[in-house]
Scaffold this active site. Structure first.
Site, short mmCIF file in Angstrom:
data_model
loop_
_atom_site.label_atom_id
_atom_site.label_comp_id
_atom_site.label_asym_id
_atom_site.label_seq_id
_atom_site.Cartn_x
_atom_site.Cartn_y
_atom_site.Cartn_z
NE ARG A 83 -9.34 -8.04 -9.34
CZ ARG A 83 -8.47 -8.69 -8.56
NH1 ARG A 83 -7.85 -8.08 -7.57
NH2 ARG A 83 -8.20 -9.96 -8.78
CG HIS A 127 -9.84 -13.69 -5.74
ND1 HIS A 127 -9.51 -12.39 -6.09
CD2 HIS A 127 -9.02 -14.00 -4.71
CE1 HIS A 127 -8.54 -11.95 -5.28
NE2 HIS A 127 -8.24 -12.90 -4.43
CD GLU A 173 -2.34 -12.44 -6.09
OE1 GLU A 173 -2.06 -13.35 -5.29
OE2 GLU A 173 -2.24 -11.24 -5.81
CG ASN A 307 -3.32 -8.51 -7.73
OD1 ASN A 307 -3.87 -7.64 -8.39
ND2 ASN A 307 -3.95 -9.59 -7.27
CE1 TYR A 309 -1.33 -7.61 -3.04
CE2 TYR A 309 -1.66 -6.05 -1.25
CZ TYR A 309 -2.18 -6.90 -2.20
OH TYR A 309 -3.54 -7.04 -2.33
CD GLU A 381 -5.44 -8.31 -4.98
OE1 GLU A 381 -4.57 -8.54 -4.11
OE2 GLU A 381 -6.23 -9.18 -5.39
C1 GBH Z 1 -3.30 -11.01 -2.80
O1 GBH Z 1 -2.28 -11.92 -2.88
C2 GBH Z 1 -4.63 -11.72 -2.98
O2 GBH Z 1 -5.08 -11.63 -4.31
C3 GBH Z 1 -5.69 -11.21 -2.07
O3 GBH Z 1 -6.80 -12.07 -2.07
C4 GBH Z 1 -5.11 -11.01 -0.69
O4 GBH Z 1 -6.10 -10.68 0.25
C5 GBH Z 1 -4.07 -9.92 -0.80
O5 GBH Z 1 -3.06 -10.33 -1.65
C6 GBH Z 1 -3.40 -9.54 0.52
O6 GBH Z 1 -2.66 -10.60 1.04
O7 GBH Z 1 4.56 -15.00 4.07
O8 GBH Z 1 4.70 -17.20 3.14
O9 GBH Z 1 2.69 -16.49 4.22
C7 GBH Z 1 -0.99 -11.35 -2.79
C8 GBH Z 1 0.03 -12.45 -2.74
C9 GBH Z 1 -0.10 -14.17 -1.12
C10 GBH Z 1 1.66 -12.54 -1.08
C11 GBH Z 1 0.25 -14.56 0.31
C12 GBH Z 1 2.01 -12.96 0.30
C13 GBH Z 1 2.02 -14.71 1.93
C14 GBH Z 1 3.32 -15.47 1.89
N1 GBH Z 1 0.28 -12.80 -1.37
N2 GBH Z 1 1.67 -14.34 0.55
S1 GBH Z 1 3.85 -16.07 3.44
#
Ligand code: GBH
Length: 473
Positions: A83, A127, A173, A307, A309, A381
């Site tokens: 992807r 993206h 996202e 996605n 995490y 993801e």
């Molecule tokens: C993904 O976003 C993205 O699609 C990807 O590009 C990115 O590299 C990957 O995650 C890994 O981060 O603690 O307030 O700074 C996931 C969503 C966006 C969740 C950023 C966490 C940080 C919040 N993420 N966010 S903060």
């Protein structure tokens, strides 16, 4: 199967797709080559204080020049799919107007190289790297003009690449953008307009335009390409899972609102033609109406990418200064703490925002199964952040292996429960440029040595994934 360490691809349905994921600005580099135009991330990353380590994506891991070698790595791992995303400003340097054919040729080469190795391209059309020209012209995603400009860009992608690309992802996202570019702390480009106050309206306008842009692209694909090209089209949404902060009806309702304002904001319109009821009630007239467009929107996908995490708590709250932090939307009247009485739901990963809660992915899949008609989903993801900088400690990433094993085990259990999950993409193949975190967060199966000509070194997790994917003869 009772133990996560015994699962392998044989444990999954035969047609389940295993891959790895990336995005253009995070891996390509070569920002001034072959006629590429400036994106909002080029500009944002140059503003003082936006990026934790003052870095930018000018070179990053140089996949623009090294894609042949990286595709060899993918083939060696045994990936079914890769992807990646298309940089809008390589195709249209100014966002609209004349096509830059050198950009088109680049992606033709990438797609052909993948197919040559038997790896299927899963292409994200957008993206986050919006052309700066469109930001300047009408405020980017804030302007209604973005819908037709995005649709024209998507149309070009279908026409030029759709003979070989059979899985399209319109947007990555949209929730992250409304929550973190236009809400929260404004950590993502273009960064909300007032640093001190979140706009009461802009996140909803941007979200509305994102949905309309998505549905317009799907409409074009279905009317003009699908019959001949026989591909599938969807969107990638991000969602955490939430557990109630306390065992009360109030906090269980907070979980529901947290999911509505994150997953439901975009998934509800796609499945049912309108925003979740809780959003209509709590946002009121600031939430735009779809009117006749609801018909174009409803069912505008063949699959949905998710996605995922991490998992947080959800706590009922009318107001807290915490709402300005991270990505909590004050309208939802929910705050989402990482911990309760000092204890998180799982072990902390390398990112401040990530805790390891494998059950979360199963709960989220079941929630989608039960509330959204068991639509087909891909996990587009899932990955583990660490901060290791020295080669020796970086390569022995047992925690990353454990993370993927446990999350995959829970996906398998969800499938056995009837969830319609079609594939899984590791974020990420390589360490890459992590937006506002710069190079301080690493997700790669391969360590990239930024001190030694960007050499790729397989981590233990790369060896693990390869063994996991090895087909039994
Ligand atoms: C993904 O976003 C993205 O699609 C990807 O590009 C990115 O590299 C990957 O995650 C890994 O981060 O603690 O307030 O700074 C996931 C969503 C966006 C969740 C950023 C966490 C940080 C919040 N993420 N966010 S903060």
């Amino acid at each position: 199967i009772k133990n996560s360490s015994f699962i392998s691809r044989q444990s999954f349905p035969r047609d389940f797709v295993f891959g790895a994921a990336s995005s253009a600005y995070q891996v390509e580099g070569a920002v001034n080559e072959d006629g590429r135009g400036v994106s909002i991330w080029d500009k944002f990353s140059q503003q003082f204080g936006r990026i934790q380590d003052f870095s930018n994506g000018d070179t990053t891991v140089d996949q623009y020049h090294r894609f042949w070698d990286d595709i060899d790595l993918m083939a060696d791992l045994g990936l079914d799919a890769y992807r990646f995303s298309i940089s809008w400003t390589r195709i249209y340097p100014e966002g609209t107007g004349n096509i830059n054919w050198r950009g088109v040729n680049h992606y033709n080469s990438v797609i052909d190289a993948l197919l040559d190795k038997g790896i299927e391209p899963y292409v994200t059309i957008y993206h986050w790297d919006l052309p700066q020209a469109l930001q300047d012209k009408y405020g980017g995603w804030l302007g209604p003009e973005i819908v037709k400009d995005y649709a024209a860009f998507a149309d070009t992608c279908f026409r030029e690449f759709g003979d070989r690309v059979k899985h399209w992802i319109t947007l990555n996202e949209p929730h992250s953008l409304v929550a973190e570019a236009y809400g929260g702390l404004g950590l993502l480009a273009p960064g909300k307009r007032s640093l001190f106050k979140t706009s009461q309206t802009e996140p909803y306008i941007v979200g509305h335009h994102l949905l309309k842009a998505h549905a317009s692209a799907v409409d074009i694909y279905r009317k003009n390409y699908k019959l001949a090209q026989e591909g599938q089209i969807g969107i990638t949404l991000d969602s955490k899972w939430y557990e109630p902060y306390s065992d009360t009806d109030e906090d269980r309702a907070a979980v529901q609102r947290a999911l509505d304002f994150e997953l439901g904001w975009f998934l509800h319109p796609l499945v049912f033609g309108d925003y979740p009821k809780s959003m209509r009630e709590m946002v009121g007239e600031r939430l735009p109406l779809f009117m006749e467009f609801a018909n174009v929107l409803k069912d505008s996908f063949d699959f949905v990418g998710i996605n995922h995490y991490t998992t947080y708590y959800a706590h009922k709250s009318k107001f807290s200064f915490l709402e300005e932090l991270f990505e909590n939307n004050p309208d939802s009247q929910v705050i989402t703490p990482f911990t309760r009485n000092g204890k998180a739901l799982g072990e902390k990963a390398g990112a401040i925002w990530q805790y390891v809660v494998p059950l979360g992915i199963k709960s989220l899949a079941q929630y989608i199964h039960q509330n959204y008609n068991n639509i087909p989903i891909f996990i587009t993801e899932n990955g583990y952040a660490d901060t290791s900088h020295s080669l020796n400690e970086a390569l022995q990433d047992d925690k990353r292996i454990h993370y993927h094993q446990e999350y995959l085990f829970n996906i398998l259990e969800a499938i056995e429960d009837g969830c319609n999950i079609k594939g899984y993409f590791v974020w990420s193949l390589l360490d890459s440029w992590e937006w506002n975190f710069g190079y301080s967060l690493k997700f790669g199966l391969y360590f990239v040595d930024f001190k030694d000509n960007l050499r790729r070194h397989p981590r233990a997790s790369a060896h693990w994934y390869k063994a996991f994917l090895q087909k039994a003869l």
